[in-house]
Design an enzyme around this catalytic site. Structure first.
Site, PDB file in Angstrom:
ATOM      1  N   CYS A 170     -10.061  -5.398   0.740  1.00  0.00           N
ATOM      2  CA  CYS A 170     -11.208  -4.482   0.817  1.00  0.00           C
ATOM      3  C   CYS A 170     -12.091  -4.643  -0.427  1.00  0.00           C
ATOM      4  CB  CYS A 170     -10.734  -3.035   0.959  1.00  0.00           C
ATOM      5  SG  CYS A 170     -10.121  -2.311  -0.574  1.00  0.00           S
ATOM      6  N   GLU A 214       0.467   5.253   0.581  1.00  0.00           N
ATOM      7  CA  GLU A 214      -0.448   6.285   1.077  1.00  0.00           C
ATOM      8  C   GLU A 214      -0.030   7.669   0.622  1.00  0.00           C
ATOM      9  OE1 GLU A 214      -0.987   5.602   5.314  1.00  0.00           O
ATOM     10  OE2 GLU A 214      -2.113   3.754   4.882  1.00  0.00           O
ATOM     11  N   GLU A 253      -3.084  -4.611  -2.957  1.00  0.00           N
ATOM     12  CA  GLU A 253      -3.605  -5.552  -3.948  1.00  0.00           C
ATOM     13  C   GLU A 253      -3.752  -4.884  -5.310  1.00  0.00           C
ATOM     14  OE1 GLU A 253      -4.732  -4.853  -0.958  1.00  0.00           O
ATOM     15  OE2 GLU A 253      -5.721  -6.551   0.003  1.00  0.00           O
ATOM     16  N   ASN A 263       0.836  -1.208   0.000  1.00  0.00           N
ATOM     17  CA  ASN A 263       0.000   0.000   0.000  1.00  0.00           C
ATOM     18  C   ASN A 263       0.865   1.250   0.000  1.00  0.00           C
ATOM     19  OD1 ASN A 263       0.529  -0.967   2.671  1.00  0.00           O
ATOM     20  ND2 ASN A 263      -1.083   0.312   3.528  1.00  0.00           N
ATOM     21  N   CYS A 288      -4.256   0.722  -2.282  1.00  0.00           N
ATOM     22  CA  CYS A 288      -4.052  -0.545  -1.559  1.00  0.00           C
ATOM     23  C   CYS A 288      -2.975  -1.398  -2.242  1.00  0.00           C
ATOM     24  CB  CYS A 288      -5.335  -1.355  -1.546  1.00  0.00           C
ATOM     25  SG  CYS A 288      -6.662  -0.666  -0.554  1.00  0.00           S
TER      26      CYS A 288
HETATM   27  N1  THU Z   1      -5.266  -1.441   2.563  1.00  0.00           N
HETATM   28  C1  THU Z   1      -4.732  -2.292   1.632  1.00  0.00           C
HETATM   29  O1  THU Z   1      -3.600  -2.112   1.179  1.00  0.00           O
HETATM   30  N2  THU Z   1      -5.501  -3.318   1.211  1.00  0.00           N
HETATM   31  C2  THU Z   1      -6.770  -3.579   1.631  1.00  0.00           C
HETATM   32  O2  THU Z   1      -7.426  -4.475   1.127  1.00  0.00           O
HETATM   33  C3  THU Z   1      -7.351  -2.781   2.716  1.00  0.00           C
HETATM   34  C4  THU Z   1      -6.585  -1.593   3.131  1.00  0.00           C
HETATM   35  C5  THU Z   1      -4.474  -0.289   2.984  1.00  0.00           C
HETATM   36  C6  THU Z   1      -5.035   1.037   2.551  1.00  0.00           C
HETATM   37  C7  THU Z   1      -4.447   1.957   3.591  1.00  0.00           C
HETATM   38  O3  THU Z   1      -3.137   2.323   3.179  1.00  0.00           O
HETATM   39  C8  THU Z   1      -4.328   1.084   4.830  1.00  0.00           C
HETATM   40  O4  THU Z   1      -4.405  -0.264   4.386  1.00  0.00           O
HETATM   41  C9  THU Z   1      -5.418   1.318   5.869  1.00  0.00           C
HETATM   42  O5  THU Z   1      -6.672   1.228   5.313  1.00  0.00           O
END
Ligand code: THU
Length: 160
Positions: free
Chosen positions: A112, A64, A75, A62, A73
Site C-alpha cells: 500500500c 489488526e 511491511e 499485519n 501492515c
Molecule cells: N495490508 C498489509 O499488511 N499490507 C499492505 O500493503 C496492504 C494492506 C493489511 C492491512 C490490513 O490488515 C489488511 O491488509 C487489509 O487491508
C-alpha cells in the site's frame, strides 16, 4: 504547459520456480510470516520478509485492531523491526505475499501507499536500492528493482 511522463518498470516471474533460489527462500519466509498474521477483521493476511546485508532475515505480518486505524501492515511491522534491531544494516530486498481468507489471491498484491512511503525512507537513509518482490497466495511474482520505482513523486527529506 509541458507534459511529464513517469515510467515504472516491473519484472514478472510466472511462478515461484522461476525465482532465484535465495529469493525463493525469502518468499517462503514471507509465506510463514503471512500464516502468523492477526487479521480477524479483514481476513486478509499479509507477510513480509526482509533480507539485510548482515544476512539477518526479519519478518512481519499485519496486525489488526478493533480500533481499525491502530492496526499495522506487514511491511511496516517488518521494516520498523529491522530498523530498530539492526539500525546499521542495509536492506537488500523485501518479499511480500498477501492472501485473503475469503477468496484465493492469485495475482501480485503491491504494498500500500503508506508502506511504500515507509520503505522509501529506508532506501533514502541507506542510499542503496531495496528490491521489492510481491505476490498473492499463488501465481505470478512481481519484482521492482527499487522502492522509488513504485513511488514516483515521493515525498522525502529533500523537500523539508
Ligand atoms: N495490508 C498489509 O499488511 N499490507 C499492505 O500493503 C496492504 C494492506 C493489511 C492491512 C490490513 O490488515 C489488511 O491488509 C487489509 O487491508
Amino acid at each position: 504547459m509541458k507534459e511529464i511522463k513517469i515510467e515504472s518498470t516491473l519484472y514478472v516471474f510466472d511462478s515461484l520456480q522461476e525465482l532465484p533460489k535465495d529469493v525463493l527462500s525469502l518468499m517462503e519466509k514471507a509465506v510463514q510470516a503471512r500464516e502468523k498474521a492477526y487479521a480477524p477483521y479483514s481476513n486478509f493476511n499479509v507477510g513480509a520478509a526482509i533480507l539485510l546485508d548482515n544476512n539477518e532475515i526479519v519478518c512481519g505480518s499485519n496486525q489488526e485492531n478493533a480500533s481499525y486505524p491502530s492496526g499495522l501492515c506487514a511491511e511496516r511491522t517488518a521494516i520498523y523491526y529491522a530498523g530498530s534491531q539492526f539500525p546499521e544494516a542495509k536492506i537488500v530486498r523485501m518479499a511480500i505475499t498477501a492472501g485473503s481468507k475469503v477468496n484465493k489471491t492469485t495475482k501480485p498484491i503491491p504494498p500500500c501507499g503508506a508502506c511504500r512511503q515507509a520503505v522509501a525512507e529506508y532506501e533514502i537513509k541507506q542510499d542503496a536500492p531495496i528490491e521489492i518482490y510481491f505476490m498473492g497466495e499463488t501465481g505470478a511474482i512481481a519484482k521492482s528493482n527499487s522502492l522509488a520505482n513504485l513511488l514516483p513523486l515521493m515525498f522525502d527529506k529533500s523537500v523539508l
